[in-house]
Scaffold this motif. Structure first.
Motif, PDB file in Angstrom:
ATOM      1  N   PRO A  44       0.808  -1.218   0.000  1.00 49.71           N
ATOM      2  CA  PRO A  44       0.000   0.000   0.000  1.00 49.71           C
ATOM      3  C   PRO A  44       0.845   1.273   0.000  1.00 49.71           C
ATOM      4  O   PRO A  44       0.469   2.278  -0.623  1.00 49.71           O
ATOM      5  CB  PRO A  44      -0.823  -0.117   1.291  1.00 49.71           C
ATOM      6  N   CYS A 151      -5.659   1.641  -0.081  1.00 50.36           N
ATOM      7  CA  CYS A 151      -4.385   1.485   0.624  1.00 50.36           C
ATOM      8  C   CYS A 151      -4.508   1.804   2.112  1.00 50.36           C
ATOM      9  O   CYS A 151      -4.028   1.053   2.963  1.00 50.36           O
ATOM     10  CB  CYS A 151      -3.321   2.376  -0.011  1.00 50.36           C
ATOM     11  N   VAL A 170       2.038   4.286   5.673  1.00 47.93           N
ATOM     12  CA  VAL A 170       1.422   4.144   4.350  1.00 47.93           C
ATOM     13  C   VAL A 170       0.939   5.501   3.841  1.00 47.93           C
ATOM     14  O   VAL A 170       1.166   5.856   2.673  1.00 47.93           O
ATOM     15  CB  VAL A 170       0.251   3.137   4.417  1.00 47.93           C
TER      16      VAL A 170
END
Length: 462
Positions: A44, A151, A170
């Motif tokens: 992600p 993500c 992320v």
């Protein structure tokens, strides 16, 4: 949410805590997808890198796009505002489709990759600005929204017991992945090569997003890592501290249930204000620095530092919030973000390059930190199973903040000059810190109140 099928059944059981929340335990990450769950952090993160340039580096291409297509500066800023609008608009419906199983994670990522490519191709070859609005503003914005929603929520599902730092890491890819493109658009791209550069960037970003998304897999609903007992105090001090400061939601709220809680809409408005300040800084820091007499290289450096710190701040702030609590961290971030706007203004008026660079970094830190905080806070308050939809509702405030920070920001700058615009942005940031004081999780079930079987008087009996 799409759950993963198994070639052979894996034993698992469902347990309930004292609030009635159900946890699915027994299956390991390797049982589910054949690899460690750390892959669902780095993949992600790579997907977020692939969409970052559209928001954080786009305004660095303003001069070239203006000369190549004869678009006014107003169109450039409104293009960015439209991109942000569609990027945020897709969050809630994408979450609904993801959780219903009609939009697998891999499909969402591949569609996002295609949208990213179409956006850059339209900027390169648009015969009219309307094509750019459709290609970059709408298609690229929708594509980025699909990638972003997939993500950010993916990592929270795989790390339900310690999501702050992982979500922040992320989320950070959404900012510092744009750094090389800021320099590319500012220092290298010109009228002679802009089409090749834009198409090349589009192909590169499309490939990164598609390659990362190809390996995405969701865990089953309610999944909990087998090495962390959800009914006992964890032995790991890091996990124990994270759960103490940010207790799991007492139940898995549906979007309808979450929407009935006042705190969700308070979060929505707080994100509206802070995201608007962040987008305002992204859109106007470069032109403000140039107007204040800073060289183009200095302005590009400032924007790159802002993107780096913006991304790094997302990871660091998630780690911090695991230790001190999401709400307290958000209050500090709002104060930092608001104060930084006054610093950027003063440093530019003073002509102090070091101070300008410092304030730019501080502004980037605050502007980036808000997004992982709200993503993790939504899961903390309302649970992970429907987090894509619930966070989509909160994140939908960016529909307005994108247009306000970029498009309407241009109107404010034109009417009040940079001085009035930065003062307004800073004041909104400080006011957001006050609002954050009132963000608390929906009431958790407490001890059950039982009527006294032996009332002391007639008043109690009546």
């Amino acid at each position: 949410m799409t759950t993963t099928g198994y070639s052979t059944p894996v034993p698992h059981r469902e347990v309930k805590d004292r609030h009635g929340r159900v946890y699915r335990v027994g299956e390991t990450d390797i049982d589910i997808m054949g690899r460690k769950r750390a892959w669902m952090v780095f993949l992600p993160w790579a997907g977020m890198l692939g969409i970052s340039s559209a928001e954080y580096a786009f305004t660095s291409a303003e001069d070239t796009l203006h000369e190549a297509h004869l678009w006014s500066s107003g169109h450039i800023f409104w293009l960015m505002g439209v991109w942000v609008f569609f990027q945020a608009a897709v969050a809630f419906p994408a979450g609904q489709l993801r959780e219903s199983g009609r939009l697998p994670a891999r499909t969402a990522m591949l569609l996002g990759a295609l949208g990213t490519l179409l956006g850059y191709v339209s900027l390169a070859f648009a015969p009219h600005v309307v094509v750019a609005y459709l290609g970059f503003g709408m298609c690229s914005g929708i594509g980025a929204g699909l990638v972003y929603a997939t993500c950010v929520n993916m990592v929270g599902k795989w790390y339900p017991e310690r999501k702050g730092g992982k979500t922040g890491f992320v989320n950070g890819g959404f900012a510092y992945g744009s750094v090389p493109f800021v320099f590319l658009f500012t220092s290298y791209m010109d009228l002679g090569n802009y089409r090749g550069v834009l198409v090349g960037v589009g192909l590169l970003c499309c490939t990164v997003v598609a390659a990362a998304g190809w390996f995405f897999k969701d865990p089953p609903k309610g999944w909990w890592p087998p090495d962390v007992d959800p009914l006992k105090v964890p032995d790991d001090p890091k996990v124990r501290r994270a759960l103490e400061k940010n207790p799991p939601a007492p139940k898995q709220y549906t979007p309808k249930e979450a929407a009935r809680t006042p705190v969700l809409w308070m979060m929505w408005f707080c994100l509206l204000c802070t995201a608007g300040i962040n987008i305002f800084g992204i859109a106007f820091q470069v032109p403000f620095g140039k107007d204040m007499g800073f060289a183009g290289g200095i302005v590009a450096t400032a924007m790159s530092l802002k993107a780096v710190v913006n991304g790094t701040g997302r990871g660091v702030i998630g780690w911090i919030s695991d230790r001190v609590g999401r709400r307290h961290t958000l209050i500090i971030v709002c104060l930092v973000l608001g104060s930084a706007q006054f610093g950027v203004l003063v440093s530019g008026q003073m002509g102090s390059m070091p101070f300008f660079l410092f304030c730019s970094m501080v502004s980037g830190f605050g502007g980036g930190a808000i997004f992982p905080l709200f993503a993790a806070m939504t899961a903390d308050y309302f649970g992970e199973n429907n987090n894509a939809s619930n966070y989509g509702m909160v994140y939908s405030s960016k529909l307005i903040s994108g247009l306000v920070g970029s498009g309407l920001g241009a109107v404010v700058v034109g009417a009040w000059d940079y001085h009035g615009a930065f003062v307004l942005a800073g004041s909104i940031g400080l006011a957001s810190a006050v609002l954050a004081l009132f963000l608390k999780a929906p009431d958790r079930p407490g001890a059950r109140v039982v009527a006294n079987p032996h009332p002391l008087g007639e008043e109690a009996a009546s």
